[in-house]
Design a protein around this motif. Sequence first.
Motif, PDB file in Angstrom:
ATOM      1  N   ALA A  39       0.833  -1.212   0.000  1.00  0.00           N
ATOM      2  CA  ALA A  39       0.000   0.000   0.000  1.00  0.00           C
ATOM      3  C   ALA A  39       0.863   1.256   0.000  1.00  0.00           C
ATOM      4  O   ALA A  39       0.552   2.242  -0.685  1.00  0.00           O
ATOM      5  CB  ALA A  39      -0.931  -0.005   1.205  1.00  0.00           C
ATOM      6  N   ALA A  40       1.972   1.222   0.758  1.00  0.00           N
ATOM      7  CA  ALA A  40       2.868   2.382   0.811  1.00  0.00           C
ATOM      8  C   ALA A  40       3.524   2.613  -0.542  1.00  0.00           C
ATOM      9  O   ALA A  40       3.670   3.762  -0.980  1.00  0.00           O
ATOM     10  CB  ALA A  40       3.933   2.173   1.883  1.00  0.00           C
ATOM     11  N   ALA A  41       3.918   1.530  -1.212  1.00  0.00           N
ATOM     12  CA  ALA A  41       4.535   1.656  -2.535  1.00  0.00           C
ATOM     13  C   ALA A  41       3.542   2.223  -3.545  1.00  0.00           C
ATOM     14  O   ALA A  41       3.898   3.060  -4.381  1.00  0.00           O
ATOM     15  CB  ALA A  41       5.067   0.300  -2.995  1.00  0.00           C
ATOM     16  N   GLN A  42       2.294   1.764  -3.466  1.00  0.00           N
ATOM     17  CA  GLN A  42       1.264   2.274  -4.369  1.00  0.00           C
ATOM     18  C   GLN A  42       0.992   3.751  -4.110  1.00  0.00           C
ATOM     19  O   GLN A  42       0.825   4.537  -5.049  1.00  0.00           O
ATOM     20  CB  GLN A  42      -0.014   1.454  -4.214  1.00  0.00           C
ATOM     21  N   ALA A  43       0.952   4.131  -2.827  1.00  0.00           N
ATOM     22  CA  ALA A  43       0.723   5.527  -2.478  1.00  0.00           C
ATOM     23  C   ALA A  43       1.874   6.409  -2.959  1.00  0.00           C
ATOM     24  O   ALA A  43       1.661   7.525  -3.452  1.00  0.00           O
ATOM     25  CB  ALA A  43       0.545   5.672  -0.966  1.00  0.00           C
TER      26      ALA A  43
END
Length: 264
Positions: free
Chosen positions: A31-35
């Motif tokens: 999720a952090a990478a996508q954000a």
Amino acid sequence: MTRWGKAGERLTDDEAARRARAHNSGKNATAAAQAAAEAEGRRGWEAGLVTPWRITHALDMRELYGPEVDKACGVEEPAVDHWELGILYPRWKQFTALAELTGFAVDWFSLPGDPIRVEETSMWWHLKPSERAAIDDRIVLRFQPGAITDTLRAEGVLRQASARRPCREQRATALPSRRQRPTSNNQPAQPETRSESAQMEQTEGDLDATQTYVENGAPIAGGRWHILSDDSVIYERPTGEREPSVITAELLRTSPTWTRQPTA
């Protein structure tokens, strides 16, 4: 609730908790990478660095054609054609819908680099003459500067300026369709800005720059943007090469994406 490991082994409460933490940690990292990718894509979009040829490439790779593409992006035909022609810059919501439709990350559309033409690859020599003739090689490298500023102003990224006419290209009504299945290798001319010929004189030798800007934060394109005395802009790549910029002086001065370098 009983939890099981490999080969039917029952996990202890501590083992089950460790697995749950590892699973959640992986989800959080994804999720952090996508954000982070979305934030970088937003920054590239606000900077006007999205390129029409990447939009065309993404749609062609997924074999997406016809009015269904416009509908999926939340626009009416021929908006996507105009994106590919570089005469209409997509709004953020439309842009993220395009990324979701094609499966490409939003930051991919603003990555630096130039397209590779099929005739520059070894595959070209393996194609029959009829297959070569059927290749759609119409590449638009950049958006019209007026198209970029019109959209960013409408989205509130740029400060509202005094009323002005839409850019010449957006007033056009009869334009060739791009989102049809390719049938020929017709290649329209690249869009040109009115000051481009004058700018070319500044791509070599000393620059008559009045202001110089760089990107805020980690650079996407890198390099520097020089505003000349007539408000035209020269982009200086990190390698030192110069070329007329698609970024306008207005965008450099009003967008938070750039910061002005102090003069020596």
